[in-house]
Design a protein around this motif. Sequence first.
Motif, PDB file in Angstrom:
ATOM      1  N   ASN A 102       3.831  14.153   0.288  1.00  0.00           N
ATOM      2  CA  ASN A 102       3.706  15.168  -0.707  1.00  0.00           C
ATOM      3  C   ASN A 102       3.800  14.629  -2.285  1.00  0.00           C
ATOM      4  N   CYS A 103       4.568  13.414  -2.640  1.00  0.00           N
ATOM      5  CA  CYS A 103       4.452  13.156  -3.961  1.00  0.00           C
ATOM      6  C   CYS A 103       3.819  11.821  -4.499  1.00  0.00           C
ATOM      7  N   GLY A 104       3.658  11.192  -3.180  1.00  0.00           N
ATOM      8  CA  GLY A 104       2.880   9.681  -3.305  1.00  0.00           C
ATOM      9  C   GLY A 104       3.561   8.542  -3.596  1.00  0.00           C
ATOM     10  N   TYR A 105       4.991   8.741  -3.375  1.00  0.00           N
ATOM     11  CA  TYR A 105       6.143   7.751  -3.519  1.00  0.00           C
ATOM     12  C   TYR A 105       5.951   6.856  -2.519  1.00  0.00           C
ATOM     13  N   ILE A 106       5.895   5.358  -3.031  1.00  0.00           N
ATOM     14  CA  ILE A 106       5.577   4.308  -2.019  1.00  0.00           C
ATOM     15  C   ILE A 106       7.355   3.755  -1.703  1.00  0.00           C
ATOM     16  N   VAL A 107       7.533   3.687  -0.713  1.00  0.00           N
ATOM     17  CA  VAL A 107       8.895   3.254  -0.265  1.00  0.00           C
ATOM     18  C   VAL A 107       8.712   1.438  -0.714  1.00  0.00           C
ATOM     19  N   SER A 108       9.620   1.106  -1.382  1.00  0.00           N
ATOM     20  CA  SER A 108       9.651  -0.328  -2.076  1.00  0.00           C
ATOM     21  C   SER A 108      10.223  -1.275  -0.828  1.00  0.00           C
ATOM     22  N   GLY A 109       9.720  -2.523  -0.831  1.00  0.00           N
ATOM     23  CA  GLY A 109      10.252  -3.586   0.041  1.00  0.00           C
ATOM     24  C   GLY A 109      11.777  -3.547   0.287  1.00  0.00           C
ATOM     25  N   GLU A 110      12.716  -3.453  -0.780  1.00  0.00           N
ATOM     26  CA  GLU A 110      14.085  -3.178  -0.568  1.00  0.00           C
ATOM     27  C   GLU A 110      14.620  -2.017  -0.012  1.00  0.00           C
ATOM     28  N   GLU A 111      13.921  -0.913  -0.452  1.00  0.00           N
ATOM     29  CA  GLU A 111      14.217   0.539   0.192  1.00  0.00           C
ATOM     30  C   GLU A 111      13.878   0.536   1.661  1.00  0.00           C
ATOM     31  N   SER A 112      12.907  -0.222   2.337  1.00  0.00           N
ATOM     32  CA  SER A 112      12.501  -0.146   3.312  1.00  0.00           C
ATOM     33  C   SER A 112      13.649  -0.793   4.286  1.00  0.00           C
ATOM     34  N   LYS A 113      14.438  -1.599   3.819  1.00  0.00           N
ATOM     35  CA  LYS A 113      15.506  -2.059   4.820  1.00  0.00           C
ATOM     36  C   LYS A 113      16.672  -1.050   5.023  1.00  0.00           C
ATOM     37  N   LYS A 114      16.582  -0.032   4.326  1.00  0.00           N
ATOM     38  CA  LYS A 114      17.395   1.022   4.674  1.00  0.00           C
ATOM     39  C   LYS A 114      17.174   1.885   5.808  1.00  0.00           C
ATOM     40  N   ASN A 115      15.965   1.895   6.209  1.00  0.00           N
ATOM     41  CA  ASN A 115      15.220   2.860   7.146  1.00  0.00           C
ATOM     42  C   ASN A 115      15.162   4.295   6.790  1.00  0.00           C
ATOM     43  N   LEU A 116      14.677   4.391   5.590  1.00  0.00           N
ATOM     44  CA  LEU A 116      14.808   5.858   5.218  1.00  0.00           C
ATOM     45  C   LEU A 116      13.568   6.787   5.990  1.00  0.00           C
ATOM     46  N   THR A 117      13.980   8.074   6.318  1.00  0.00           N
ATOM     47  CA  THR A 117      13.112   8.649   6.734  1.00  0.00           C
ATOM     48  C   THR A 117      12.367   9.871   5.708  1.00  0.00           C
ATOM     49  N   VAL A 118      13.160  10.218   4.669  1.00  0.00           N
ATOM     50  CA  VAL A 118      12.791  11.073   3.787  1.00  0.00           C
ATOM     51  C   VAL A 118      12.679  10.569   2.428  1.00  0.00           C
ATOM     52  N   CYS A 119      11.752  11.188   1.635  1.00  0.00           N
ATOM     53  CA  CYS A 119      11.458  10.466   0.280  1.00  0.00           C
ATOM     54  C   CYS A 119      12.631  10.720  -0.592  1.00  0.00           C
ATOM     55  N   PRO A 120      12.925   9.540  -1.404  1.00  0.00           N
ATOM     56  CA  PRO A 120      14.123   9.674  -2.296  1.00  0.00           C
ATOM     57  C   PRO A 120      13.876  10.345  -3.519  1.00  0.00           C
ATOM     58  N   ARG A 121      12.693  10.978  -3.599  1.00  0.00           N
ATOM     59  CA  ARG A 121      12.326  11.756  -4.889  1.00  0.00           C
ATOM     60  C   ARG A 121      12.183  13.070  -4.610  1.00  0.00           C
ATOM     61  N   CYS A 122      11.562  13.370  -3.310  1.00  0.00           N
ATOM     62  CA  CYS A 122      11.189  15.070  -3.278  1.00  0.00           C
ATOM     63  C   CYS A 122      11.747  15.349  -1.923  1.00  0.00           C
ATOM     64  N   SER A 123      12.551  14.659  -1.108  1.00  0.00           N
ATOM     65  CA  SER A 123      13.058  14.773   0.079  1.00  0.00           C
ATOM     66  C   SER A 123      11.935  15.181   1.333  1.00  0.00           C
ATOM     67  N   HIS A 124      10.854  14.978   1.049  1.00  0.00           N
ATOM     68  CA  HIS A 124       9.744  15.248   2.061  1.00  0.00           C
ATOM     69  C   HIS A 124       9.845  14.280   3.111  1.00  0.00           C
ATOM     70  N   GLN A 125       9.198  14.464   4.345  1.00  0.00           N
ATOM     71  CA  GLN A 125       9.493  13.653   5.599  1.00  0.00           C
ATOM     72  C   GLN A 125       8.297  12.213   4.996  1.00  0.00           C
ATOM     73  N   LEU A 126       8.786  11.104   5.271  1.00  0.00           N
ATOM     74  CA  LEU A 126       7.861   9.919   5.066  1.00  0.00           C
ATOM     75  C   LEU A 126       7.136   9.405   6.177  1.00  0.00           C
ATOM     76  N   LYS A 127       5.938   8.933   5.694  1.00  0.00           N
ATOM     77  CA  LYS A 127       5.002   8.843   6.941  1.00  0.00           C
ATOM     78  C   LYS A 127       4.233   7.201   6.648  1.00  0.00           C
ATOM     79  N   ALA A 128       3.763   6.690   7.609  1.00  0.00           N
ATOM     80  CA  ALA A 128       2.516   5.597   7.340  1.00  0.00           C
ATOM     81  C   ALA A 128       1.333   6.280   6.790  1.00  0.00           C
TER      82      ALA A 128
END
Length: 224
Positions: free
Chosen positions: A142-168
């Motif tokens: 949705n907003c183009g946010y790239i999950v950072s290396g640090e954040e990827s350790k948290k196993n996020l499923t939704v975008c921290p900025r707009c709450s959309h579902q994250l994807k590869a």
Amino acid sequence: MTTSTKKIIIFIGPPGSGKGTQAKKIAEKYHYYHLSTGDILRNLDKNSQSLTSEDIKVLDFMKKGELVPDADIIDLVKNAFTRFYNNRGVVLDGAIRNIEQAETMQKFFEAQNLLKEIVVIDIYLSDEQALDRLSKRQVCPNCGYIVSGEESKKNLTVCPRCSHQLKARADDSPEIIKKRITQQGNVALEPIREFYKKLGILRGVDGNQAVSDVARAIEENICS
Ligand code: AP5
């Protein structure tokens, strides 16, 4: 002596080296336009109902992990640059992938008397490290946010900025990543590096350090 920040910042580096991550930071900080050719193509793909047959052909190259033909990309870059430069600055992210594009854009900037504004930031990273990063990357469609290396350790499923579902990203499948790295990785970058090195405008930054350290090294290299 006073220093000034260059207004045309060209990022090169293998896929996954961190061009997008860093280009966004610089654009936000200096209020420059973030000209990402990959994002422009992906946005075009989102409007699938209004695509022309030419657009579909162009997007097909991207989906296969191949370079889009120069004629299409160069027009797209020139048009976006002309529209958004306005003397405020542009960060070119992924806009230069071969020597033809580098030479054509250099002539374009020369015709506008802008050569003194250009710096090229080469984020270097081995192809193996790039492959590893891309296989783990998550983005927000949705907003183009790239999950950072640090954040990827948290196993996020939704975008921290707009709450959309994250994807590869669609072109981050194992087969396409390998193709992109073969065709757009360090071997392909060598003639481009040589071209800018001869012009004296290439600045290398080690991409294999924390995001904030890469950002600091970039900042040190965009002033003159
Ligand atoms: P594009 O979208 O530009 O893809 P790319 O060049 O393959 O680059 P990426 O976006 O994959 O990686 P990046 O370097 O931006 O790294 P990122 O910051 O995301 O282009 C897509 C396609 O469009 C091309 O394949 C081609 O088909 C076409 N195209 C585009 N421009 C073209 C042109 N000029 N000519 C022809 N065709 C063109 O980071 C990657 C991952 O690493 C993320 O998960 C991130 O969180 C992580 N990361 C970043 N920095 C660090 C760090 N310092 N430490 C740890 N992890 C990090």
